[in-house]
Enzyme design. Structure first.
Site, mmCIF file in Angstrom:
data_model
loop_
_atom_site.group_PDB
_atom_site.id
_atom_site.type_symbol
_atom_site.label_atom_id
_atom_site.label_comp_id
_atom_site.label_asym_id
_atom_site.label_seq_id
_atom_site.Cartn_x
_atom_site.Cartn_y
_atom_site.Cartn_z
ATOM 1 N N THR A 18 40.583 49.099 48.405
ATOM 2 C CA THR A 18 39.912 49.119 49.729
ATOM 3 C C THR A 18 40.447 50.493 50.639
ATOM 4 O O THR A 18 39.567 50.598 51.463
ATOM 5 C CB THR A 18 40.425 47.807 50.711
ATOM 6 O OG1 THR A 18 41.901 47.693 50.794
ATOM 7 C CG2 THR A 18 39.954 46.577 49.825
ATOM 8 N N PHE A 25 36.608 41.642 46.751
ATOM 9 C CA PHE A 25 35.237 40.739 46.558
ATOM 10 C C PHE A 25 35.075 39.899 47.534
ATOM 11 O O PHE A 25 33.957 39.600 48.066
ATOM 12 C CB PHE A 25 35.694 40.173 45.306
ATOM 13 C CG PHE A 25 34.495 39.733 44.617
ATOM 14 C CD1 PHE A 25 33.312 40.405 44.028
ATOM 15 C CD2 PHE A 25 34.223 38.365 44.299
ATOM 16 C CE1 PHE A 25 32.226 40.118 43.499
ATOM 17 C CE2 PHE A 25 33.021 37.825 43.877
ATOM 18 C CZ PHE A 25 32.104 38.698 43.278
ATOM 19 N N ARG A 26 36.384 39.312 48.108
ATOM 20 C CA ARG A 26 36.229 38.128 48.775
ATOM 21 C C ARG A 26 36.141 38.129 50.526
ATOM 22 O O ARG A 26 36.098 37.188 51.239
ATOM 23 C CB ARG A 26 37.302 36.990 48.557
ATOM 24 C CG ARG A 26 36.919 36.542 47.051
ATOM 25 C CD ARG A 26 37.889 35.858 46.423
ATOM 26 N NE ARG A 26 37.180 35.227 45.272
ATOM 27 C CZ ARG A 26 37.282 35.812 44.263
ATOM 28 N NH1 ARG A 26 37.769 37.272 44.146
ATOM 29 N NH2 ARG A 26 36.605 35.424 43.252
ATOM 30 N N ILE A 93 37.321 47.747 38.244
ATOM 31 C CA ILE A 93 36.105 48.503 37.390
ATOM 32 C C ILE A 93 35.835 49.901 37.780
ATOM 33 O O ILE A 93 34.857 50.437 37.492
ATOM 34 C CB ILE A 93 34.896 47.565 37.340
ATOM 35 C CG1 ILE A 93 34.263 47.339 38.960
ATOM 36 C CG2 ILE A 93 35.169 46.188 36.729
ATOM 37 C CD1 ILE A 93 32.977 46.660 38.797
ATOM 38 N N HIS A 111 38.544 43.676 32.947
ATOM 39 C CA HIS A 111 36.948 43.216 33.483
ATOM 40 C C HIS A 111 36.242 44.626 33.031
ATOM 41 O O HIS A 111 35.064 44.896 33.773
ATOM 42 C CB HIS A 111 36.951 43.124 34.840
ATOM 43 C CG HIS A 111 37.844 41.653 35.026
ATOM 44 N ND1 HIS A 111 37.984 41.435 36.401
ATOM 45 C CD2 HIS A 111 38.278 40.678 34.383
ATOM 46 C CE1 HIS A 111 38.667 40.039 36.557
ATOM 47 N NE2 HIS A 111 38.671 39.860 35.166
ATOM 48 N N CYS A 122 25.838 47.984 19.718
ATOM 49 C CA CYS A 122 26.736 48.833 18.948
ATOM 50 C C CYS A 122 27.757 49.337 19.490
ATOM 51 O O CYS A 122 28.631 50.306 19.032
ATOM 52 C CB CYS A 122 25.714 49.828 18.223
ATOM 53 S SG CYS A 122 25.232 51.202 19.390
ATOM 54 N N CYS A 144 19.427 51.507 23.974
ATOM 55 C CA CYS A 144 20.401 52.362 23.274
ATOM 56 C C CYS A 144 19.773 53.471 22.471
ATOM 57 O O CYS A 144 18.981 53.227 21.532
ATOM 58 C CB CYS A 144 21.408 51.160 22.184
ATOM 59 S SG CYS A 144 22.398 52.542 21.523
ATOM 60 N N CYS A 147 20.491 52.535 18.506
ATOM 61 C CA CYS A 147 20.320 51.250 17.900
ATOM 62 C C CYS A 147 19.110 50.548 18.603
ATOM 63 O O CYS A 147 18.416 49.634 18.013
ATOM 64 C CB CYS A 147 21.291 50.388 17.462
ATOM 65 S SG CYS A 147 21.939 49.567 19.124
ATOM 66 N N SER A 185 45.779 41.860 44.621
ATOM 67 C CA SER A 185 44.798 40.660 44.153
ATOM 68 C C SER A 185 44.944 39.448 44.777
ATOM 69 O O SER A 185 46.273 38.976 45.191
ATOM 70 C CB SER A 185 45.153 40.666 42.518
ATOM 71 O OG SER A 185 44.523 39.553 41.697
HETATM 72 P P1 NAD Z 1 39.980 40.076 45.562
HETATM 73 O O1 NAD Z 1 38.812 40.561 46.340
HETATM 74 O O2 NAD Z 1 39.645 38.503 45.171
HETATM 75 O O3 NAD Z 1 41.260 39.869 46.039
HETATM 76 C C1 NAD Z 1 41.708 41.359 46.644
HETATM 77 C C2 NAD Z 1 42.912 40.817 47.577
HETATM 78 O O4 NAD Z 1 43.503 42.181 48.014
HETATM 79 C C3 NAD Z 1 42.736 40.105 48.861
HETATM 80 O O5 NAD Z 1 43.484 38.910 48.783
HETATM 81 C C4 NAD Z 1 42.900 40.870 49.844
HETATM 82 O O6 NAD Z 1 43.638 40.322 50.976
HETATM 83 C C5 NAD Z 1 43.925 41.928 49.372
HETATM 84 N N1 NAD Z 1 43.688 43.149 49.838
HETATM 85 C C6 NAD Z 1 42.657 44.055 50.321
HETATM 86 N N2 NAD Z 1 42.896 45.221 50.672
HETATM 87 C C7 NAD Z 1 44.353 45.259 50.864
HETATM 88 C C8 NAD Z 1 45.132 46.119 51.086
HETATM 89 N N3 NAD Z 1 44.749 47.469 51.740
HETATM 90 N N4 NAD Z 1 46.591 45.997 51.248
HETATM 91 C C9 NAD Z 1 46.945 44.709 50.758
HETATM 92 N N5 NAD Z 1 46.143 43.675 50.052
HETATM 93 C C10 NAD Z 1 44.666 43.916 50.404
HETATM 94 O O7 NAD Z 1 40.124 40.715 44.402
HETATM 95 P P2 NAD Z 1 40.749 40.461 42.836
HETATM 96 O O8 NAD Z 1 41.828 39.634 43.037
HETATM 97 O O9 NAD Z 1 40.711 41.885 41.968
HETATM 98 O O10 NAD Z 1 39.419 39.728 42.159
HETATM 99 C C11 NAD Z 1 37.891 40.107 42.468
HETATM 100 C C12 NAD Z 1 37.234 40.504 41.181
HETATM 101 O O11 NAD Z 1 36.232 41.538 41.854
HETATM 102 C C13 NAD Z 1 37.904 40.974 40.095
HETATM 103 O O12 NAD Z 1 37.546 40.575 38.893
HETATM 104 C C14 NAD Z 1 37.347 42.569 40.192
HETATM 105 O O13 NAD Z 1 36.945 42.762 38.589
HETATM 106 C C15 NAD Z 1 35.979 42.672 40.901
HETATM 107 N N6 NAD Z 1 36.088 43.757 42.029
HETATM 108 C C16 NAD Z 1 36.622 44.996 41.532
HETATM 109 C C17 NAD Z 1 36.509 45.898 42.614
HETATM 110 C C18 NAD Z 1 36.973 47.427 42.192
HETATM 111 O O14 NAD Z 1 36.940 47.983 41.103
HETATM 112 N N7 NAD Z 1 37.324 48.232 43.236
HETATM 113 C C19 NAD Z 1 36.179 45.637 43.744
HETATM 114 C C20 NAD Z 1 35.685 44.323 43.950
HETATM 115 C C21 NAD Z 1 35.676 43.413 42.952
#
Ligand code: NAD
Length: 237
Positions: A18, A25-26, A93, A111, A122, A144, A147, A185
């Site tokens: 972030t 995501f959430r 990702i 992921h 393939c 692809c 293939c 996470s």
């Molecule tokens: P999540 O969105 O469920 O949780 C992220 C957590 O990080 C939250 O609890 C939030 O409060 C916390 N957070 C956010 N910014 C922060 C910061 N600066 N400092 C401290 N805490 C912070 O994410 P998740 O657990 O990784 O699961 C979501 C799924 O979505 C994963 O499977 C992932 O593959 C995918 N995803 C990936 C990306 C990416 O690659 N950047 C982005 C969004 C979602």
């Protein structure tokens, strides 16, 4: 605890990116909800679902083009360079751990990776610029080149099998580390979220750094509800 640790397992979620400008995501207003990933079975069943998956993928890529590693990524890369953290297990990702200086081998991607595409038949890698050029020219994703199989972003979608080798490596690291360090996470996405508890059961210390509480906070040896950047920048020497 970091200073005392002999073998550290890093574990990251969307929260570490972030501060690079890629929303998690959430959290409220997340564009991932507007451009929701298409479930794997639907992707396989329907050409229209595949077109929609690529439209959403390119819309997200346009929003976050040029994102650079955060202090969190760079702090973890410094820990890896100290020789005590063999790899980071990540749910992300976005490829930013690799951009912060970790080798491909030092990043265990549970992921997958959204910075390139793979053939579902393939496994051949295809670059996204080429996929997009084809998509923009006739509105259909290309097949692809080796293939003729279906191409998909190299991520693991909802309903898709977890990658065997990444799961095996993550298990081995979680079993052998003496410190498991979680950053950013929500720890609610399984099976990824099982690794911290697994390490704890095997005698490791558990640190969770996350803005908000997680379901595993009560199991942790240290919980820090704060922003990742200022904490992880302490590892950068
Ligand atoms: P999540 O969105 O469920 O949780 C992220 C957590 O990080 C939250 O609890 C939030 O409060 C916390 N957070 C956010 N910014 C922060 C910061 N600066 N400092 C401290 N805490 C912070 O994410 P998740 O657990 O990784 O699961 C979501 C799924 O979505 C994963 O499977 C992932 O593959 C995918 N995803 C990936 C990306 C990416 O690659 N950047 C982005 C969004 C979602």
């Amino acid at each position: 605890m970091v200073q005392e640790a002999g073998l550290i397992a890093g574990f990251t979620g969307a929260g570490i990116s972030t501060e690079s400008g890629i929303p998690d995501f959430r959290s409220p207003g997340s564009p991932w909800m507007r451009h929701k990933p298409i479930p794997f079975d639907l992707f396989l069943q329907s050409a229209e679902a595949r077109r929609e998956a690529w439209r959403r993928k390119f819309a997200m890529d346009d929003l976050y083009r040029g994102a650079r590693p955060s202090q969190g990524h760079i702090g973890l890369a410094a820990l890896a360079a100290s020789g005590r953290m063999p790899a980071v297990i990540t749910q992300n990702i976005d490829g930013l751990h690799q951009e912060s200086g970790l080798s491909a081998d030092q990043v265990i991607e549970l992921h997958g990776n959204g910075t390139y595409a793979k053939c579902l038949s393939c496994n051949r890698r295809h670059e996204l610029d080429w996929v997009r050029q084809c998509f923009d020219s006739d509105g259909d994703p290309p097949e692809c080149i080796a293939c003729g199989g279906v191409l998909k972003s190299a991520t693991i979608s909802f309903g898709q099998a977890m990658p065997d080798e990444a799961m095996r490596r993550a298990q081995k690291l979680a079993r052998s580390c003496d410190l498991f360090l979680v950053a950013g996470s929500s720890l609610i996405v399984y099976p990824a979220a099982a690794f911290p508890a697994f390490a704890k059961e095997n005698g490791a210390r558990l640190i969770i750094v996350n803005r908000e509480p997680t379901p595993l906070d009560s199991e942790a040896d240290l919980v820090i509800h704060a922003e990742i950047g200022p904490i992880f920048s302490k590892f950068i020497t």
